[in-house]
Structures are given as structure tokens and as C-alpha cells.
Motif scaffolding. Structure first.
Motif, PDB file in Angstrom:
ATOM      1  N   ARG A 171       1.001  -1.599  -0.168  1.00  0.00           N
ATOM      2  CA  ARG A 171      -0.388   0.095  -0.144  1.00  0.00           C
ATOM      3  C   ARG A 171       0.742   1.550  -0.076  1.00  0.00           C
ATOM      4  O   ARG A 171       0.237   2.260   0.673  1.00  0.00           O
ATOM      5  CB  ARG A 171      -0.842   0.026   1.133  1.00  0.00           C
ATOM      6  N   SER A 186       1.523   3.709  -2.105  1.00  0.00           N
ATOM      7  CA  SER A 186       1.220   4.862  -2.346  1.00  0.00           C
ATOM      8  C   SER A 186       0.196   5.342  -1.145  1.00  0.00           C
ATOM      9  O   SER A 186       0.357   6.746  -0.647  1.00  0.00           O
ATOM     10  CB  SER A 186       0.146   4.805  -4.204  1.00  0.00           C
ATOM     11  N   TYR A 187      -0.446   4.572  -1.069  1.00  0.00           N
ATOM     12  CA  TYR A 187      -1.159   5.545   0.361  1.00  0.00           C
ATOM     13  C   TYR A 187      -0.336   6.165   1.468  1.00  0.00           C
ATOM     14  O   TYR A 187      -0.986   6.868   2.302  1.00  0.00           O
ATOM     15  CB  TYR A 187      -2.011   3.842   1.184  1.00  0.00           C
ATOM     16  N   PHE A 188       0.453   4.565   2.201  1.00  0.00           N
ATOM     17  CA  PHE A 188       1.406   5.612   2.840  1.00  0.00           C
ATOM     18  C   PHE A 188       2.593   5.905   3.267  1.00  0.00           C
ATOM     19  O   PHE A 188       2.806   7.512   3.749  1.00  0.00           O
ATOM     20  CB  PHE A 188       2.417   4.101   3.786  1.00  0.00           C
ATOM     21  N   GLN A 212       1.320   9.076   1.040  1.00  0.00           N
ATOM     22  CA  GLN A 212       0.266  10.157   1.804  1.00  0.00           C
ATOM     23  C   GLN A 212       0.231  10.604   3.269  1.00  0.00           C
ATOM     24  O   GLN A 212      -0.235  11.743   3.479  1.00  0.00           O
ATOM     25  CB  GLN A 212      -1.379  10.082   0.549  1.00  0.00           C
ATOM     26  N   ASP A 213      -0.079   9.327   3.463  1.00  0.00           N
ATOM     27  CA  ASP A 213       0.033   9.792   5.181  1.00  0.00           C
ATOM     28  C   ASP A 213       1.013   8.909   6.297  1.00  0.00           C
ATOM     29  O   ASP A 213       0.496   8.017   6.371  1.00  0.00           O
ATOM     30  CB  ASP A 213      -0.753   9.417   6.038  1.00  0.00           C
ATOM     31  N   SER A 243       0.792   6.938   9.700  1.00  0.00           N
ATOM     32  CA  SER A 243      -0.342   5.794   9.694  1.00  0.00           C
ATOM     33  C   SER A 243       1.065   4.511   9.954  1.00  0.00           C
ATOM     34  O   SER A 243       0.662   3.465   9.854  1.00  0.00           O
ATOM     35  CB  SER A 243      -1.184   6.111   8.895  1.00  0.00           C
ATOM     36  N   CYS A 245      -9.626  -6.928   8.851  1.00  0.00           N
ATOM     37  CA  CYS A 245      -8.828  -6.793   8.061  1.00  0.00           C
ATOM     38  C   CYS A 245      -9.100  -8.077   7.866  1.00  0.00           C
ATOM     39  O   CYS A 245      -9.937  -9.578   7.796  1.00  0.00           O
ATOM     40  CB  CYS A 245      -7.415  -6.180   8.438  1.00  0.00           C
ATOM     41  N   ASP A 280     -13.427   0.554   8.990  1.00  0.00           N
ATOM     42  CA  ASP A 280     -12.793   1.361   8.056  1.00  0.00           C
ATOM     43  C   ASP A 280     -11.297   0.386   6.592  1.00  0.00           C
ATOM     44  O   ASP A 280     -11.111   1.164   6.313  1.00  0.00           O
ATOM     45  CB  ASP A 280     -11.888   2.590   8.970  1.00  0.00           C
ATOM     46  N   ASP A 288     -12.956  -1.980   2.739  1.00  0.00           N
ATOM     47  CA  ASP A 288     -13.661  -1.326   1.215  1.00  0.00           C
ATOM     48  C   ASP A 288     -14.956  -0.643   1.309  1.00  0.00           C
ATOM     49  O   ASP A 288     -15.802  -1.620   2.112  1.00  0.00           O
ATOM     50  CB  ASP A 288     -13.029  -1.992  -0.339  1.00  0.00           C
ATOM     51  N   ASP A 335     -10.192  -8.739   0.256  1.00  0.00           N
ATOM     52  CA  ASP A 335      -9.151  -6.817   0.023  1.00  0.00           C
ATOM     53  C   ASP A 335      -8.085  -7.055  -0.690  1.00  0.00           C
ATOM     54  O   ASP A 335      -7.036  -7.776  -0.435  1.00  0.00           O
ATOM     55  CB  ASP A 335      -8.895  -7.613   1.984  1.00  0.00           C
ATOM     56  N   ILE A 342      -6.462  -4.871  -1.175  1.00  0.00           N
ATOM     57  CA  ILE A 342      -5.088  -3.626  -0.957  1.00  0.00           C
ATOM     58  C   ILE A 342      -3.889  -4.752  -0.540  1.00  0.00           C
ATOM     59  O   ILE A 342      -2.954  -4.034  -0.491  1.00  0.00           O
ATOM     60  CB  ILE A 342      -5.524  -2.786   0.450  1.00  0.00           C
TER      61      ILE A 342
END
Length: 264
Positions: free
Chosen positions: A68, A70-72, A74-75, A78, A138, A155, A158, A218, A220
């Protein structure tokens, strides 16, 4: 799904972390018992267990972050929120096996006996971890019309899958791991060569994981070939091949050692 177990004052005790801890303590109990049976230094095995926990956790978290990325990016903060879930199990053994090799070389411990001790504890500890995944929401499955589907609202799920019946893949794997643990203990009691238990794990778990992946929903977790071959299935292929090669090597060694006896 029950992410928060209870609170001690303002301190939340998350079910995921609690079950991970129970799994670790159970694994430690298994390691201690098997170390005694194998006539190994129990204190040294327990020290190794502690370090493997840290190294394995780091490896599992890093592989999850990579799936993940690209997600991490951005944040980034986390990345450290491990209580929310987010481990790719196979990252653990990938990191731990080289560490065990180094550790056993340093302290002059029998590598194959140590690996045989480690496999059953890893399986039962992982089973508790999968129960933790269910509590956190998860590692969930695809939609199902079966009566045993579970509804998740985390959260981590999806949006299109929240609140609808999903395959309880966490329970599927926890059950399979319990069976694997019992099978490994059976092999341990009757093994004919050191390394047999570890090799059995290397052959069995990739099959279990690859089958479970078919029911996972999932996205992700990552894919090598979209919707065809997940990251875990891809890694499982190499683990199974490694297990097959090691089995051949160990059997050849046993054959060489028993041949002189056969001609006496």
C-alpha cells in the motif's frame, strides 16, 4: 468484529493487539516445551523467540506497507498505527529465517532442530493472529450468500463491502492453522530427521494460504497479476519450491547417513 476489547481508564486495549499477545505467549509455551524435548538451551531459545518476534513483526509490517505504498506516502504517520491492523504474515518468515540462520551460527546452535521447534509455535501463534484480524476487520473475504458470512464495518474494509456478508477468511485460516499446528506436533513426535517439521510447514502453509487467497476480498493486499495472482500467492510459490528443495536435500542426507549402516 470487535476492535476495542476494553479500556483501563483512558487507555484502550485493542482486541487485535491482545490476541497477538496471547498468540505469542502460546507460541513461547510451545517453544519451551519442544526445546526441553530437543535437549536445547531453553533460555537461548526464549531469547531467540523474543528477537524473532521483533524481526518478524517488522518484516510483516514492511511488506504490508509495500503493498500500500502510495497510501502510506500520503499519510506516513499511519505506518506506525499497528494497532489498527496491517501485517502481511509472509513478510515475517522472510525476515526471520535469515535472522535465525545468523543467530544459530553465532551461538553454535543446531539450525534444523531450532527450525523444527519454531514451526509449530509459529502456526498456533499465527492462528491467534488471524482471530485478531477478524476483530480488527482486516484480511476479509469476498461477498458470499452463505449463512456463515460475516458483516464488517471497519474502515479497513472497502466501502462497497461494508455491512454485507463476507467469507470469514480469517476464521478459515485460523482453523487451517490449528490443524497445521496439530499436524506439525504429530510430525515432531515421529520425525526421522532434523528439519522434517520445518520442511512440512514450508510445504503445507503455502498451499493453505494460496487456497484462502481465492476467497479473500481485500484488494489492498496487492496483486502480481490483477485478480489472478496475489502477492501472497506469488511468494507462496517460492516458499513451496524452497520447501521441496530442502526436503530433497534432507532426504539425500539421511540416505547417505543410513547407507553405511545398511551394509554392516
Amino acid at each position: 468484529m470487535h476492535p476495542l476489547l476494553f479500556k483501563i481508564g483512558p487507555i484502550p486495549i485493542h482486541t487485535y493487539g491482545f490476541l497477538i499477545a496471547i498468540g505469542f505467549l502460546t507460541a513461547v509455551s510451545v517453544y519451551k516445551r519442544l526445546a526441553i524435548r530437543s535437549h536445547l538451551d531453553v533460555d537461548r531459545i526464549l531469547d531467540l523467540t523474543f528477537w524473532c518476534l521483533l524481526v518478524g513483526f517488522l518484516g510483516a509490517r514492511i511488506l504490508f506497507i509495500l503493498t500500500r505504498l502510495s497510501y502510506f506516502m500520503q499519510d506516513p504517520i499511519s505506518m506506525f498505527k499497528v494497532w489498527e491492523g496491517g501485517l502481511v504474515f509472509l513478510g515475517g518468515p522472510i525476515a526471520v529465517v535469515p535472522f535465525i540462520y545468523w543467530y544459530t551460527r553465532k551461538y553454535k546452535m543446531p539450525l534444523w532442530k531450532v527450525l523444527d521447534i519454531g514451526a509449530p509455535g509459529l502456526a498456533i501463534g499465527h492462528a491467534f493472529g488471524r482471530l485478531g484480524c477478524l476483530s480488527a476487520g482486516c484480511c476479509y473475504g469476498k461477498p458470499t450468500g452463505s449463512s456463515w458470512g460475516v458483516r464488517l464495518y471497519s474502515d479497513l474494509v472497502d466501502p462497497q463491502y461494508r455491512g454485507i456478508p463476507l467469507h470469514p477468511t480469517q476464521l478459515y485460516e485460523a482453523g487451517a492453522l490449528l490443524v497445521l499446528f496439530l499436524g506439525l506436533m504429530y510430525v515432531f513426535k515421529r520425525k526421522v530427521f532434523d528439519g522434517q517439521v520445518a520442511v512440512t510447514y514450508l510445504l503445507a502453509y503455502p498451499v493453505i494460504r494460496s487456497v484462502i487467497e481465492v476467497f479473500r476480498g481485500d484488494l489492498i493486499r496487492g496483486f502480481v497479476i490483477d485478480e489472478v495472482l496475489s502477492t501472497s500467492q506469488f511468494i507462496s510459490i517460492f516458499i513451496f519450491l524452497a520447501g521441496s528443495i530442502l526436503l530433497w536435500v534432507r532426504l539425500k542426507k539421511v540416505e547417505r547417513e543410513t547407507k553405511p549402516l545398511a551394509h554392516r
